[in-house]
Scaffold this motif. Structure first.
Motif, short mmCIF file in Angstrom:
data_model
loop_
_atom_site.label_atom_id
_atom_site.label_comp_id
_atom_site.label_asym_id
_atom_site.label_seq_id
_atom_site.Cartn_x
_atom_site.Cartn_y
_atom_site.Cartn_z
N LEU A 104 23.41 3.86 -73.16
CA LEU A 104 24.86 3.65 -73.26
C LEU A 104 25.58 3.80 -71.93
CD1 LEU A 104 25.38 5.60 -76.59
CD2 LEU A 104 25.07 3.13 -76.27
N HIS A 105 24.83 4.03 -70.88
CA HIS A 105 25.44 4.21 -69.55
C HIS A 105 26.24 2.97 -69.14
CE1 HIS A 105 25.93 5.58 -65.45
NE2 HIS A 105 25.45 4.43 -65.03
N ASP A 106 25.69 1.80 -69.43
CA ASP A 106 26.37 0.54 -69.11
C ASP A 106 26.38 -0.30 -70.40
OD1 ASP A 106 27.20 -1.95 -68.23
OD2 ASP A 106 25.92 -1.97 -66.45
N ARG A 112 24.16 -7.32 -73.30
CA ARG A 112 23.47 -8.50 -72.74
C ARG A 112 21.97 -8.46 -73.06
NH1 ARG A 112 26.61 -7.24 -68.31
NH2 ARG A 112 24.78 -6.59 -67.11
N LEU A 113 21.35 -7.29 -72.95
CA LEU A 113 19.92 -7.16 -73.26
C LEU A 113 19.63 -7.46 -74.73
CD1 LEU A 113 19.00 -3.91 -71.30
CD2 LEU A 113 18.12 -6.21 -70.84
N PRO A 120 14.73 -11.69 -75.91
CA PRO A 120 15.34 -10.76 -76.86
C PRO A 120 14.70 -9.37 -76.81
CG PRO A 120 13.98 -12.37 -77.99
CD PRO A 120 14.02 -12.77 -76.56
N VAL A 121 15.51 -8.39 -77.10
CA VAL A 121 15.10 -6.99 -77.17
C VAL A 121 15.71 -6.41 -78.43
CG1 VAL A 121 15.30 -4.72 -76.05
CG2 VAL A 121 15.06 -6.77 -74.64
#
Length: 138
Positions: A104-106, A112-113, A120-121
């Motif tokens: 959750l840092h960015d 986007r990931l 896909p992730v």
């Protein structure tokens, strides 16, 4: 180390490296591992991913049903996750030392990931924090 293996992993590595692979010296272990074909490793990975996804789906369906979720929501859970997608997971204990806060840092990068259709992730987060781990609890 052997207790960390799944039954399929144990079979694969026993066949490739021998039953006593973790005992004594490991001087030939790398050679034995390298003899496993890419095809065999890929089939193993695919089967393990499929097994994980089936387990997660089943577990979620049971959890939703027990909590009284609508039938449609339980049915939808049967189709969550994809065994062909990179899966990142936390299991057993949701602990601060595993640094889940880095996800959750960015937030924009995480979005986007998780929404990249080319690469896909998916995330599977299971378990709960230790009762004494106040920071790891919701």
């Amino acid at each position: 180390m052997p207790t960390w293996d799944s039954a399929p992993a144990r079979r694969l590595w026993t066949e490739a490296c021998g039953k006593e692979r973790w005992l004594g010296t490991m001087e030939n272990l790398e050679q034995d591992i390298r003899r496993v074909s890419d095809t065999t490793l890929w089939k193993f990975r695919a089967a393990a991913s499929k097994s994980l996804v089936e387990y997660a789906r089943g577990r979620l369906c049971r959890q939703l049903a027990v909590s009284g979720a609508p039938h449609g929501e339980v049915d939808d859970a049967k189709h969550l996750f994809d065994p062909n997608v990179l899966t990142l997971g936390f299991a057993r204990r949701f602990a601060t030392y595993k640094r889940p806060n880095l996800l959750l840092h960015d937030p924009q990068r995480l979005i986007r990931l998780l929404t990249n259709s080319q690469r896909p992730v998916q995330l599977i987060i299971a378990g709960k924090a230790h009762p004494e781990d106040r920071a790891g609890q919701p």
